[in-house]
Design a protein around this motif. Structure first.
Motif, mmCIF file in Angstrom:
data_model
loop_
_atom_site.group_PDB
_atom_site.id
_atom_site.type_symbol
_atom_site.label_atom_id
_atom_site.label_comp_id
_atom_site.label_asym_id
_atom_site.label_seq_id
_atom_site.Cartn_x
_atom_site.Cartn_y
_atom_site.Cartn_z
ATOM 1 N N LYS A 68 -19.023 -6.889 -1.163
ATOM 2 C CA LYS A 68 -18.038 -6.410 -0.193
ATOM 3 C C LYS A 68 -17.688 -7.452 0.866
ATOM 4 C CE LYS A 68 -21.616 -3.839 2.297
ATOM 5 N NZ LYS A 68 -22.128 -2.495 2.543
ATOM 6 N N ALA A 69 -18.632 -8.282 1.249
ATOM 7 C CA ALA A 69 -18.342 -9.322 2.241
ATOM 8 C C ALA A 69 -17.384 -10.359 1.659
ATOM 9 C CB ALA A 69 -19.634 -9.979 2.720
ATOM 10 N N ALA A 70 -17.639 -10.816 0.449
ATOM 11 C CA ALA A 70 -16.791 -11.834 -0.183
ATOM 12 C C ALA A 70 -15.410 -11.282 -0.514
ATOM 13 C CB ALA A 70 -17.461 -12.376 -1.442
ATOM 14 N N SER A 71 -15.364 -10.071 -1.028
ATOM 15 C CA SER A 71 -14.071 -9.497 -1.419
ATOM 16 C C SER A 71 -13.199 -9.196 -0.210
ATOM 17 C CB SER A 71 -14.286 -8.220 -2.241
ATOM 18 O OG SER A 71 -14.847 -8.549 -3.484
ATOM 19 N N SER A 72 -13.794 -8.660 0.844
ATOM 20 C CA SER A 72 -13.010 -8.387 2.052
ATOM 21 C C SER A 72 -12.550 -9.699 2.690
ATOM 22 C CB SER A 72 -13.800 -7.537 3.042
ATOM 23 O OG SER A 72 -14.972 -8.210 3.472
ATOM 24 N N ARG A 73 -13.404 -10.702 2.686
ATOM 25 C CA ARG A 73 -13.052 -12.021 3.236
ATOM 26 C C ARG A 73 -11.880 -12.606 2.448
ATOM 27 N NH1 ARG A 73 -12.879 -14.190 7.229
ATOM 28 N NH2 ARG A 73 -14.667 -12.981 7.854
ATOM 29 N N HIS A 74 -11.896 -12.476 1.134
ATOM 30 C CA HIS A 74 -10.800 -12.960 0.291
ATOM 31 C C HIS A 74 -9.477 -12.373 0.765
ATOM 32 C CE1 HIS A 74 -8.673 -14.000 -3.479
ATOM 33 N NE2 HIS A 74 -8.125 -12.815 -3.339
ATOM 34 N N LEU A 75 -9.438 -11.065 0.966
ATOM 35 C CA LEU A 75 -8.187 -10.416 1.355
ATOM 36 C C LEU A 75 -7.735 -10.828 2.754
ATOM 37 C CD1 LEU A 75 -6.001 -8.466 0.352
ATOM 38 C CD2 LEU A 75 -7.239 -6.652 1.556
ATOM 39 N N VAL A 76 -8.637 -10.844 3.718
ATOM 40 C CA VAL A 76 -8.211 -11.193 5.078
ATOM 41 C C VAL A 76 -7.754 -12.640 5.163
ATOM 42 C CG1 VAL A 76 -9.617 -9.397 6.172
ATOM 43 C CG2 VAL A 76 -10.507 -11.719 6.036
ATOM 44 N N GLU A 77 -8.366 -13.510 4.386
ATOM 45 C CA GLU A 77 -7.933 -14.914 4.410
ATOM 46 C C GLU A 77 -6.585 -15.099 3.727
ATOM 47 O OE1 GLU A 77 -11.181 -17.233 2.860
ATOM 48 O OE2 GLU A 77 -12.372 -16.952 4.691
ATOM 49 N N ILE A 78 -6.380 -14.466 2.591
ATOM 50 C CA ILE A 78 -5.104 -14.605 1.873
ATOM 51 C C ILE A 78 -3.963 -14.004 2.688
ATOM 52 C CG2 ILE A 78 -3.780 -13.858 -0.155
ATOM 53 C CD1 ILE A 78 -5.713 -16.003 -0.969
ATOM 54 N N ASP B 143 -4.001 -13.192 5.916
ATOM 55 C CA ASP B 143 -4.080 -13.539 7.340
ATOM 56 C C ASP B 143 -4.184 -12.280 8.204
ATOM 57 O OD1 ASP B 143 -4.259 -15.282 9.507
ATOM 58 O OD2 ASP B 143 -2.086 -15.293 9.824
ATOM 59 N N LEU B 144 -5.172 -11.468 7.874
ATOM 60 C CA LEU B 144 -5.421 -10.208 8.575
ATOM 61 C C LEU B 144 -6.561 -10.377 9.574
ATOM 62 C CD1 LEU B 144 -5.238 -7.840 5.485
ATOM 63 C CD2 LEU B 144 -3.552 -8.017 7.330
ATOM 64 N N PRO B 145 -6.710 -9.421 10.501
ATOM 65 C CA PRO B 145 -7.839 -9.476 11.442
ATOM 66 C C PRO B 145 -9.183 -9.427 10.709
ATOM 67 C CG PRO B 145 -6.235 -7.815 12.122
ATOM 68 C CD PRO B 145 -5.829 -8.275 10.749
ATOM 69 N N GLU B 146 -10.201 -9.935 11.368
ATOM 70 C CA GLU B 146 -11.550 -9.926 10.800
ATOM 71 C C GLU B 146 -11.944 -8.502 10.394
ATOM 72 O OE1 GLU B 146 -13.814 -12.478 10.140
ATOM 73 O OE2 GLU B 146 -11.965 -13.615 10.429
ATOM 74 N N PRO B 147 -12.624 -8.352 9.273
ATOM 75 C CA PRO B 147 -13.073 -7.025 8.872
ATOM 76 C C PRO B 147 -14.151 -6.497 9.817
ATOM 77 C CG PRO B 147 -13.761 -8.683 7.257
ATOM 78 C CD PRO B 147 -12.972 -9.384 8.309
ATOM 79 N N THR B 148 -14.282 -5.189 9.840
ATOM 80 C CA THR B 148 -15.327 -4.531 10.618
ATOM 81 C C THR B 148 -16.224 -3.781 9.641
ATOM 82 O OG1 THR B 148 -13.940 -2.570 10.928
ATOM 83 C CG2 THR B 148 -13.824 -4.280 12.632
ATOM 84 N N THR B 149 -17.251 -3.148 10.156
ATOM 85 C CA THR B 149 -18.104 -2.330 9.300
ATOM 86 C C THR B 149 -18.077 -0.892 9.779
ATOM 87 O OG1 THR B 149 -20.063 -2.859 10.599
ATOM 88 C CG2 THR B 149 -19.638 -4.226 8.669
ATOM 89 N N TYR B 150 -18.222 -0.002 8.827
ATOM 90 C CA TYR B 150 -18.333 1.422 9.118
ATOM 91 C C TYR B 150 -19.267 1.995 8.060
ATOM 92 C CZ TYR B 150 -17.228 6.304 9.919
ATOM 93 O OH TYR B 150 -17.324 7.647 10.203
ATOM 94 N N GLY B 151 -20.458 2.374 8.483
ATOM 95 C CA GLY B 151 -21.447 2.848 7.519
ATOM 96 C C GLY B 151 -21.687 1.781 6.460
ATOM 97 N N PRO B 152 -21.613 2.145 5.185
ATOM 98 C CA PRO B 152 -21.862 1.177 4.109
ATOM 99 C C PRO B 152 -20.644 0.325 3.759
ATOM 100 C CG PRO B 152 -21.428 3.310 3.155
ATOM 101 C CD PRO B 152 -21.423 3.494 4.670
ATOM 102 N N PHE B 153 -19.539 0.467 4.486
ATOM 103 C CA PHE B 153 -18.274 -0.180 4.128
ATOM 104 C C PHE B 153 -17.974 -1.395 4.995
ATOM 105 C CE2 PHE B 153 -17.791 4.420 3.393
ATOM 106 C CZ PHE B 153 -17.643 4.405 2.013
ATOM 107 N N VAL B 154 -17.265 -2.348 4.416
ATOM 108 C CA VAL B 154 -16.617 -3.418 5.165
ATOM 109 C C VAL B 154 -15.141 -3.062 5.154
ATOM 110 C CG1 VAL B 154 -16.063 -5.870 5.272
ATOM 111 C CG2 VAL B 154 -18.356 -5.140 4.574
#
Length: 126
Positions: free
Chosen positions: A15-25, A27-38
């Motif tokens: 989840k860390a790598a996949s969310s990072r992929h999307l925000v970098e491509i 150009d979205l704000p940094e992901p946050t966490t909520y329970g088990p989710f990024v």
């Protein structure tokens, strides 16, 4: 009555790598966490909540409406990462964009094989 999409869960292997992929491509704000989710927040108050899967995720399709000024920088970030992109959802027209409905669009794969799409005009020319 008003109904709108609030979030969807994206199953992935990391989840860390996949969310990072999307925000970098995109150009979205940094992901946050909520329970088990990024959580990746999109501009229209919808979030993609990334969750580590216990097995191989089943690839899904996620389409993002972007403005004309954002399209080329996103395409350039895809190219800079060495990712293949296609003009069509069946991945037959490699390295090209489409001009469906008078806009621009392309598809690429995220680290788990989810088909990601950017378009500048909604389908149907909306």
């Amino acid at each position: 009555m008003t109904i709108s999409l609030n979030h969807t869960i994206v199953h992935c292997t990391d989840k860390a790598a996949s969310s990072r992929h999307l925000v970098e491509i995109l150009d979205l704000p940094e992901p946050t966490t909520y329970g088990p989710f990024v959580v990746v927040q999109i501009d229209n108050d919808v979030s993609l909540d990334y969750a580590d899967d216990h097995g191989t995720p089943h690839p899904q399709h996620y389409a993002f409406l972007v403005d004309d000024d954002s399209f080329e920088p996103i395409r350039q970030r895809i190219v800079a990462r060495g990712l293949t992109y296609w003009a069509d959802p069946f991945h037959r027209v490699e390295g090209e964009i489409n001009t469906n409905d008078g806009g621009k669009g392309l598809y690429w794969l995220d680290p788990d094989g989810h088909s990601m799409e950017i378009i500048t005009v909604p389908y149907g020319g909306g």
